[in-house]
Scaffold this motif. Structure first.
Motif, PDB file in Angstrom:
ATOM      1  N   TYR A 102       0.675  -3.526  -5.109  1.00 44.06           N
ATOM      2  CA  TYR A 102       0.725  -3.011  -3.744  1.00 44.06           C
ATOM      3  C   TYR A 102       1.007  -4.173  -2.803  1.00 44.06           C
ATOM      4  O   TYR A 102       0.384  -5.232  -2.911  1.00 44.06           O
ATOM      5  CB  TYR A 102      -0.627  -2.357  -3.426  1.00 44.06           C
ATOM      6  CG  TYR A 102      -0.865  -2.051  -1.969  1.00 44.06           C
ATOM      7  CD1 TYR A 102      -0.410  -0.865  -1.407  1.00 44.06           C
ATOM      8  CD2 TYR A 102      -1.563  -2.939  -1.154  1.00 44.06           C
ATOM      9  CE1 TYR A 102      -0.647  -0.569  -0.073  1.00 44.06           C
ATOM     10  CE2 TYR A 102      -1.801  -2.656   0.173  1.00 44.06           C
ATOM     11  CZ  TYR A 102      -1.339  -1.471   0.712  1.00 44.06           C
ATOM     12  OH  TYR A 102      -1.570  -1.185   2.027  1.00 44.06           O
ATOM     13  N   ILE A 103       1.955  -3.999  -1.875  1.00 35.75           N
ATOM     14  CA  ILE A 103       2.261  -5.054  -0.901  1.00 35.75           C
ATOM     15  C   ILE A 103       1.697  -4.693   0.468  1.00 35.75           C
ATOM     16  O   ILE A 103       1.092  -5.516   1.132  1.00 35.75           O
ATOM     17  CB  ILE A 103       3.784  -5.293  -0.795  1.00 35.75           C
ATOM     18  CG1 ILE A 103       4.329  -5.810  -2.121  1.00 35.75           C
ATOM     19  CG2 ILE A 103       4.095  -6.268   0.321  1.00 35.75           C
ATOM     20  CD1 ILE A 103       5.832  -5.962  -2.152  1.00 35.75           C
ATOM     21  N   GLY A 104       1.913  -3.452   0.895  1.00 32.90           N
ATOM     22  CA  GLY A 104       1.428  -3.045   2.213  1.00 32.90           C
ATOM     23  C   GLY A 104       1.838  -1.621   2.528  1.00 32.90           C
ATOM     24  O   GLY A 104       2.547  -0.971   1.762  1.00 32.90           O
ATOM     25  N   ARG A 105       1.376  -1.147   3.692  1.00 33.30           N
ATOM     26  CA  ARG A 105       1.765   0.194   4.144  1.00 33.30           C
ATOM     27  C   ARG A 105       3.023   0.101   4.972  1.00 33.30           C
ATOM     28  O   ARG A 105       3.279  -0.898   5.630  1.00 33.30           O
ATOM     29  CB  ARG A 105       0.649   0.812   4.999  1.00 33.30           C
ATOM     30  CG  ARG A 105      -0.407   1.476   4.178  1.00 33.30           C
ATOM     31  CD  ARG A 105      -1.206   2.459   4.975  1.00 33.30           C
ATOM     32  NE  ARG A 105      -2.093   1.801   5.936  1.00 33.30           N
ATOM     33  CZ  ARG A 105      -3.103   2.402   6.528  1.00 33.30           C
ATOM     34  NH1 ARG A 105      -3.375   3.656   6.274  1.00 33.30           N
ATOM     35  NH2 ARG A 105      -3.855   1.755   7.385  1.00 33.30           N
ATOM     36  N   GLU A 106       3.779   1.164   4.986  1.00 31.16           N
ATOM     37  CA  GLU A 106       5.000   1.224   5.792  1.00 31.16           C
ATOM     38  C   GLU A 106       4.715   1.910   7.095  1.00 31.16           C
ATOM     39  O   GLU A 106       4.027   2.877   7.174  1.00 31.16           O
ATOM     40  CB  GLU A 106       6.089   2.001   5.048  1.00 31.16           C
ATOM     41  CG  GLU A 106       7.033   1.146   4.266  1.00 31.16           C
ATOM     42  CD  GLU A 106       7.783   0.084   5.042  1.00 31.16           C
ATOM     43  OE1 GLU A 106       8.575   0.399   5.936  1.00 31.16           O
ATOM     44  OE2 GLU A 106       7.572  -1.079   4.721  1.00 31.16           O
TER      45      GLU A 106
END
Length: 185
Positions: free
Chosen positions: A181-185
């Motif tokens: 997981y990198i981040g939310r959009e």
């Protein structure tokens, strides 16, 4: 034609009509006799790794590899269907060929496909993709231990560990190389 002096990691060679990628190599120069190169080669069709020894100066054939711009269209049972961006021809690639990479494909995604004698071998995915969370447990209020994660199933069917605040319907950015997981959009 390639010589053993050209060997390096990632170089692609053809042996017995099969394309291989050099995973590792070691140049050995014994005190007596000629030098030779020990290699670990990955079969680009089935993924098996084999060890082989070549005499120094031996010539190898360069495989007939081609990189094409393709667009992912849809999944048809066990196959992924792609369209050539130039000729608009459709091409099928099996789930076994793509492995984990198939889980990051979204309809309409543009990518590069590596072909060997017109048959798909591999795809180059972007470094990250944005996917929607299809299923996950709701985050409990107050359950905010730093770094806590929960599994979430994404729209393509893959499962990724996400922070507790991520909910169903959220669009998240996922690293295609590691599956993190990198981040939310």
């Amino acid at each position: 034609m390639l010589s053993t002096t050209d060997f390096r990691r990632g170089l692609k060679i053809e042996m017995d009509g099969v394309p291989y990628e050099i995973v590792d190599f070691l140049h050995v120069k014994p005190g007596k006799g000629g030098a030779f190169i020990r290699t670990k080669l990955k079969n680009m069709i089935n993924g098996r790794v084999v060890e082989n020894t070549f005499r120094s100066g031996e010539k190898m054939v360069k495989p007939d590899l081609e990189s094409k711009d393709m667009q992912y269209l849809y999944r048809e049972s066990e196959d992924f269907v792609f369209m050539d961006m130039e000729s608009y021809e459709q091409m099928h690639a099996g789930a076994a060929q793509l492995g984990e990479k198939g889980g990051y494909l979204k309809d309409g995604m543009e990518l590069k496909m590596l072909l060997y004698k017109g048959q798909p071998l591999d795809i180059d995915l972007p470094a990250s993709v944005v996917l929607q969370v299809a299923e996950t447990e709701p985050g409990v209020k107050g359950d905010t231990v730093s770094g806590a994660t929960k599994p979430a199933q994404l729209e393509t069917g893959i499962t990724v560990n996400v922070p507790l605040f991520v909910n169903i319907g959220d669009r998240i950015k996922v690293d295609t190389r590691s599956g993190d997981y990198i981040g939310r959009e």
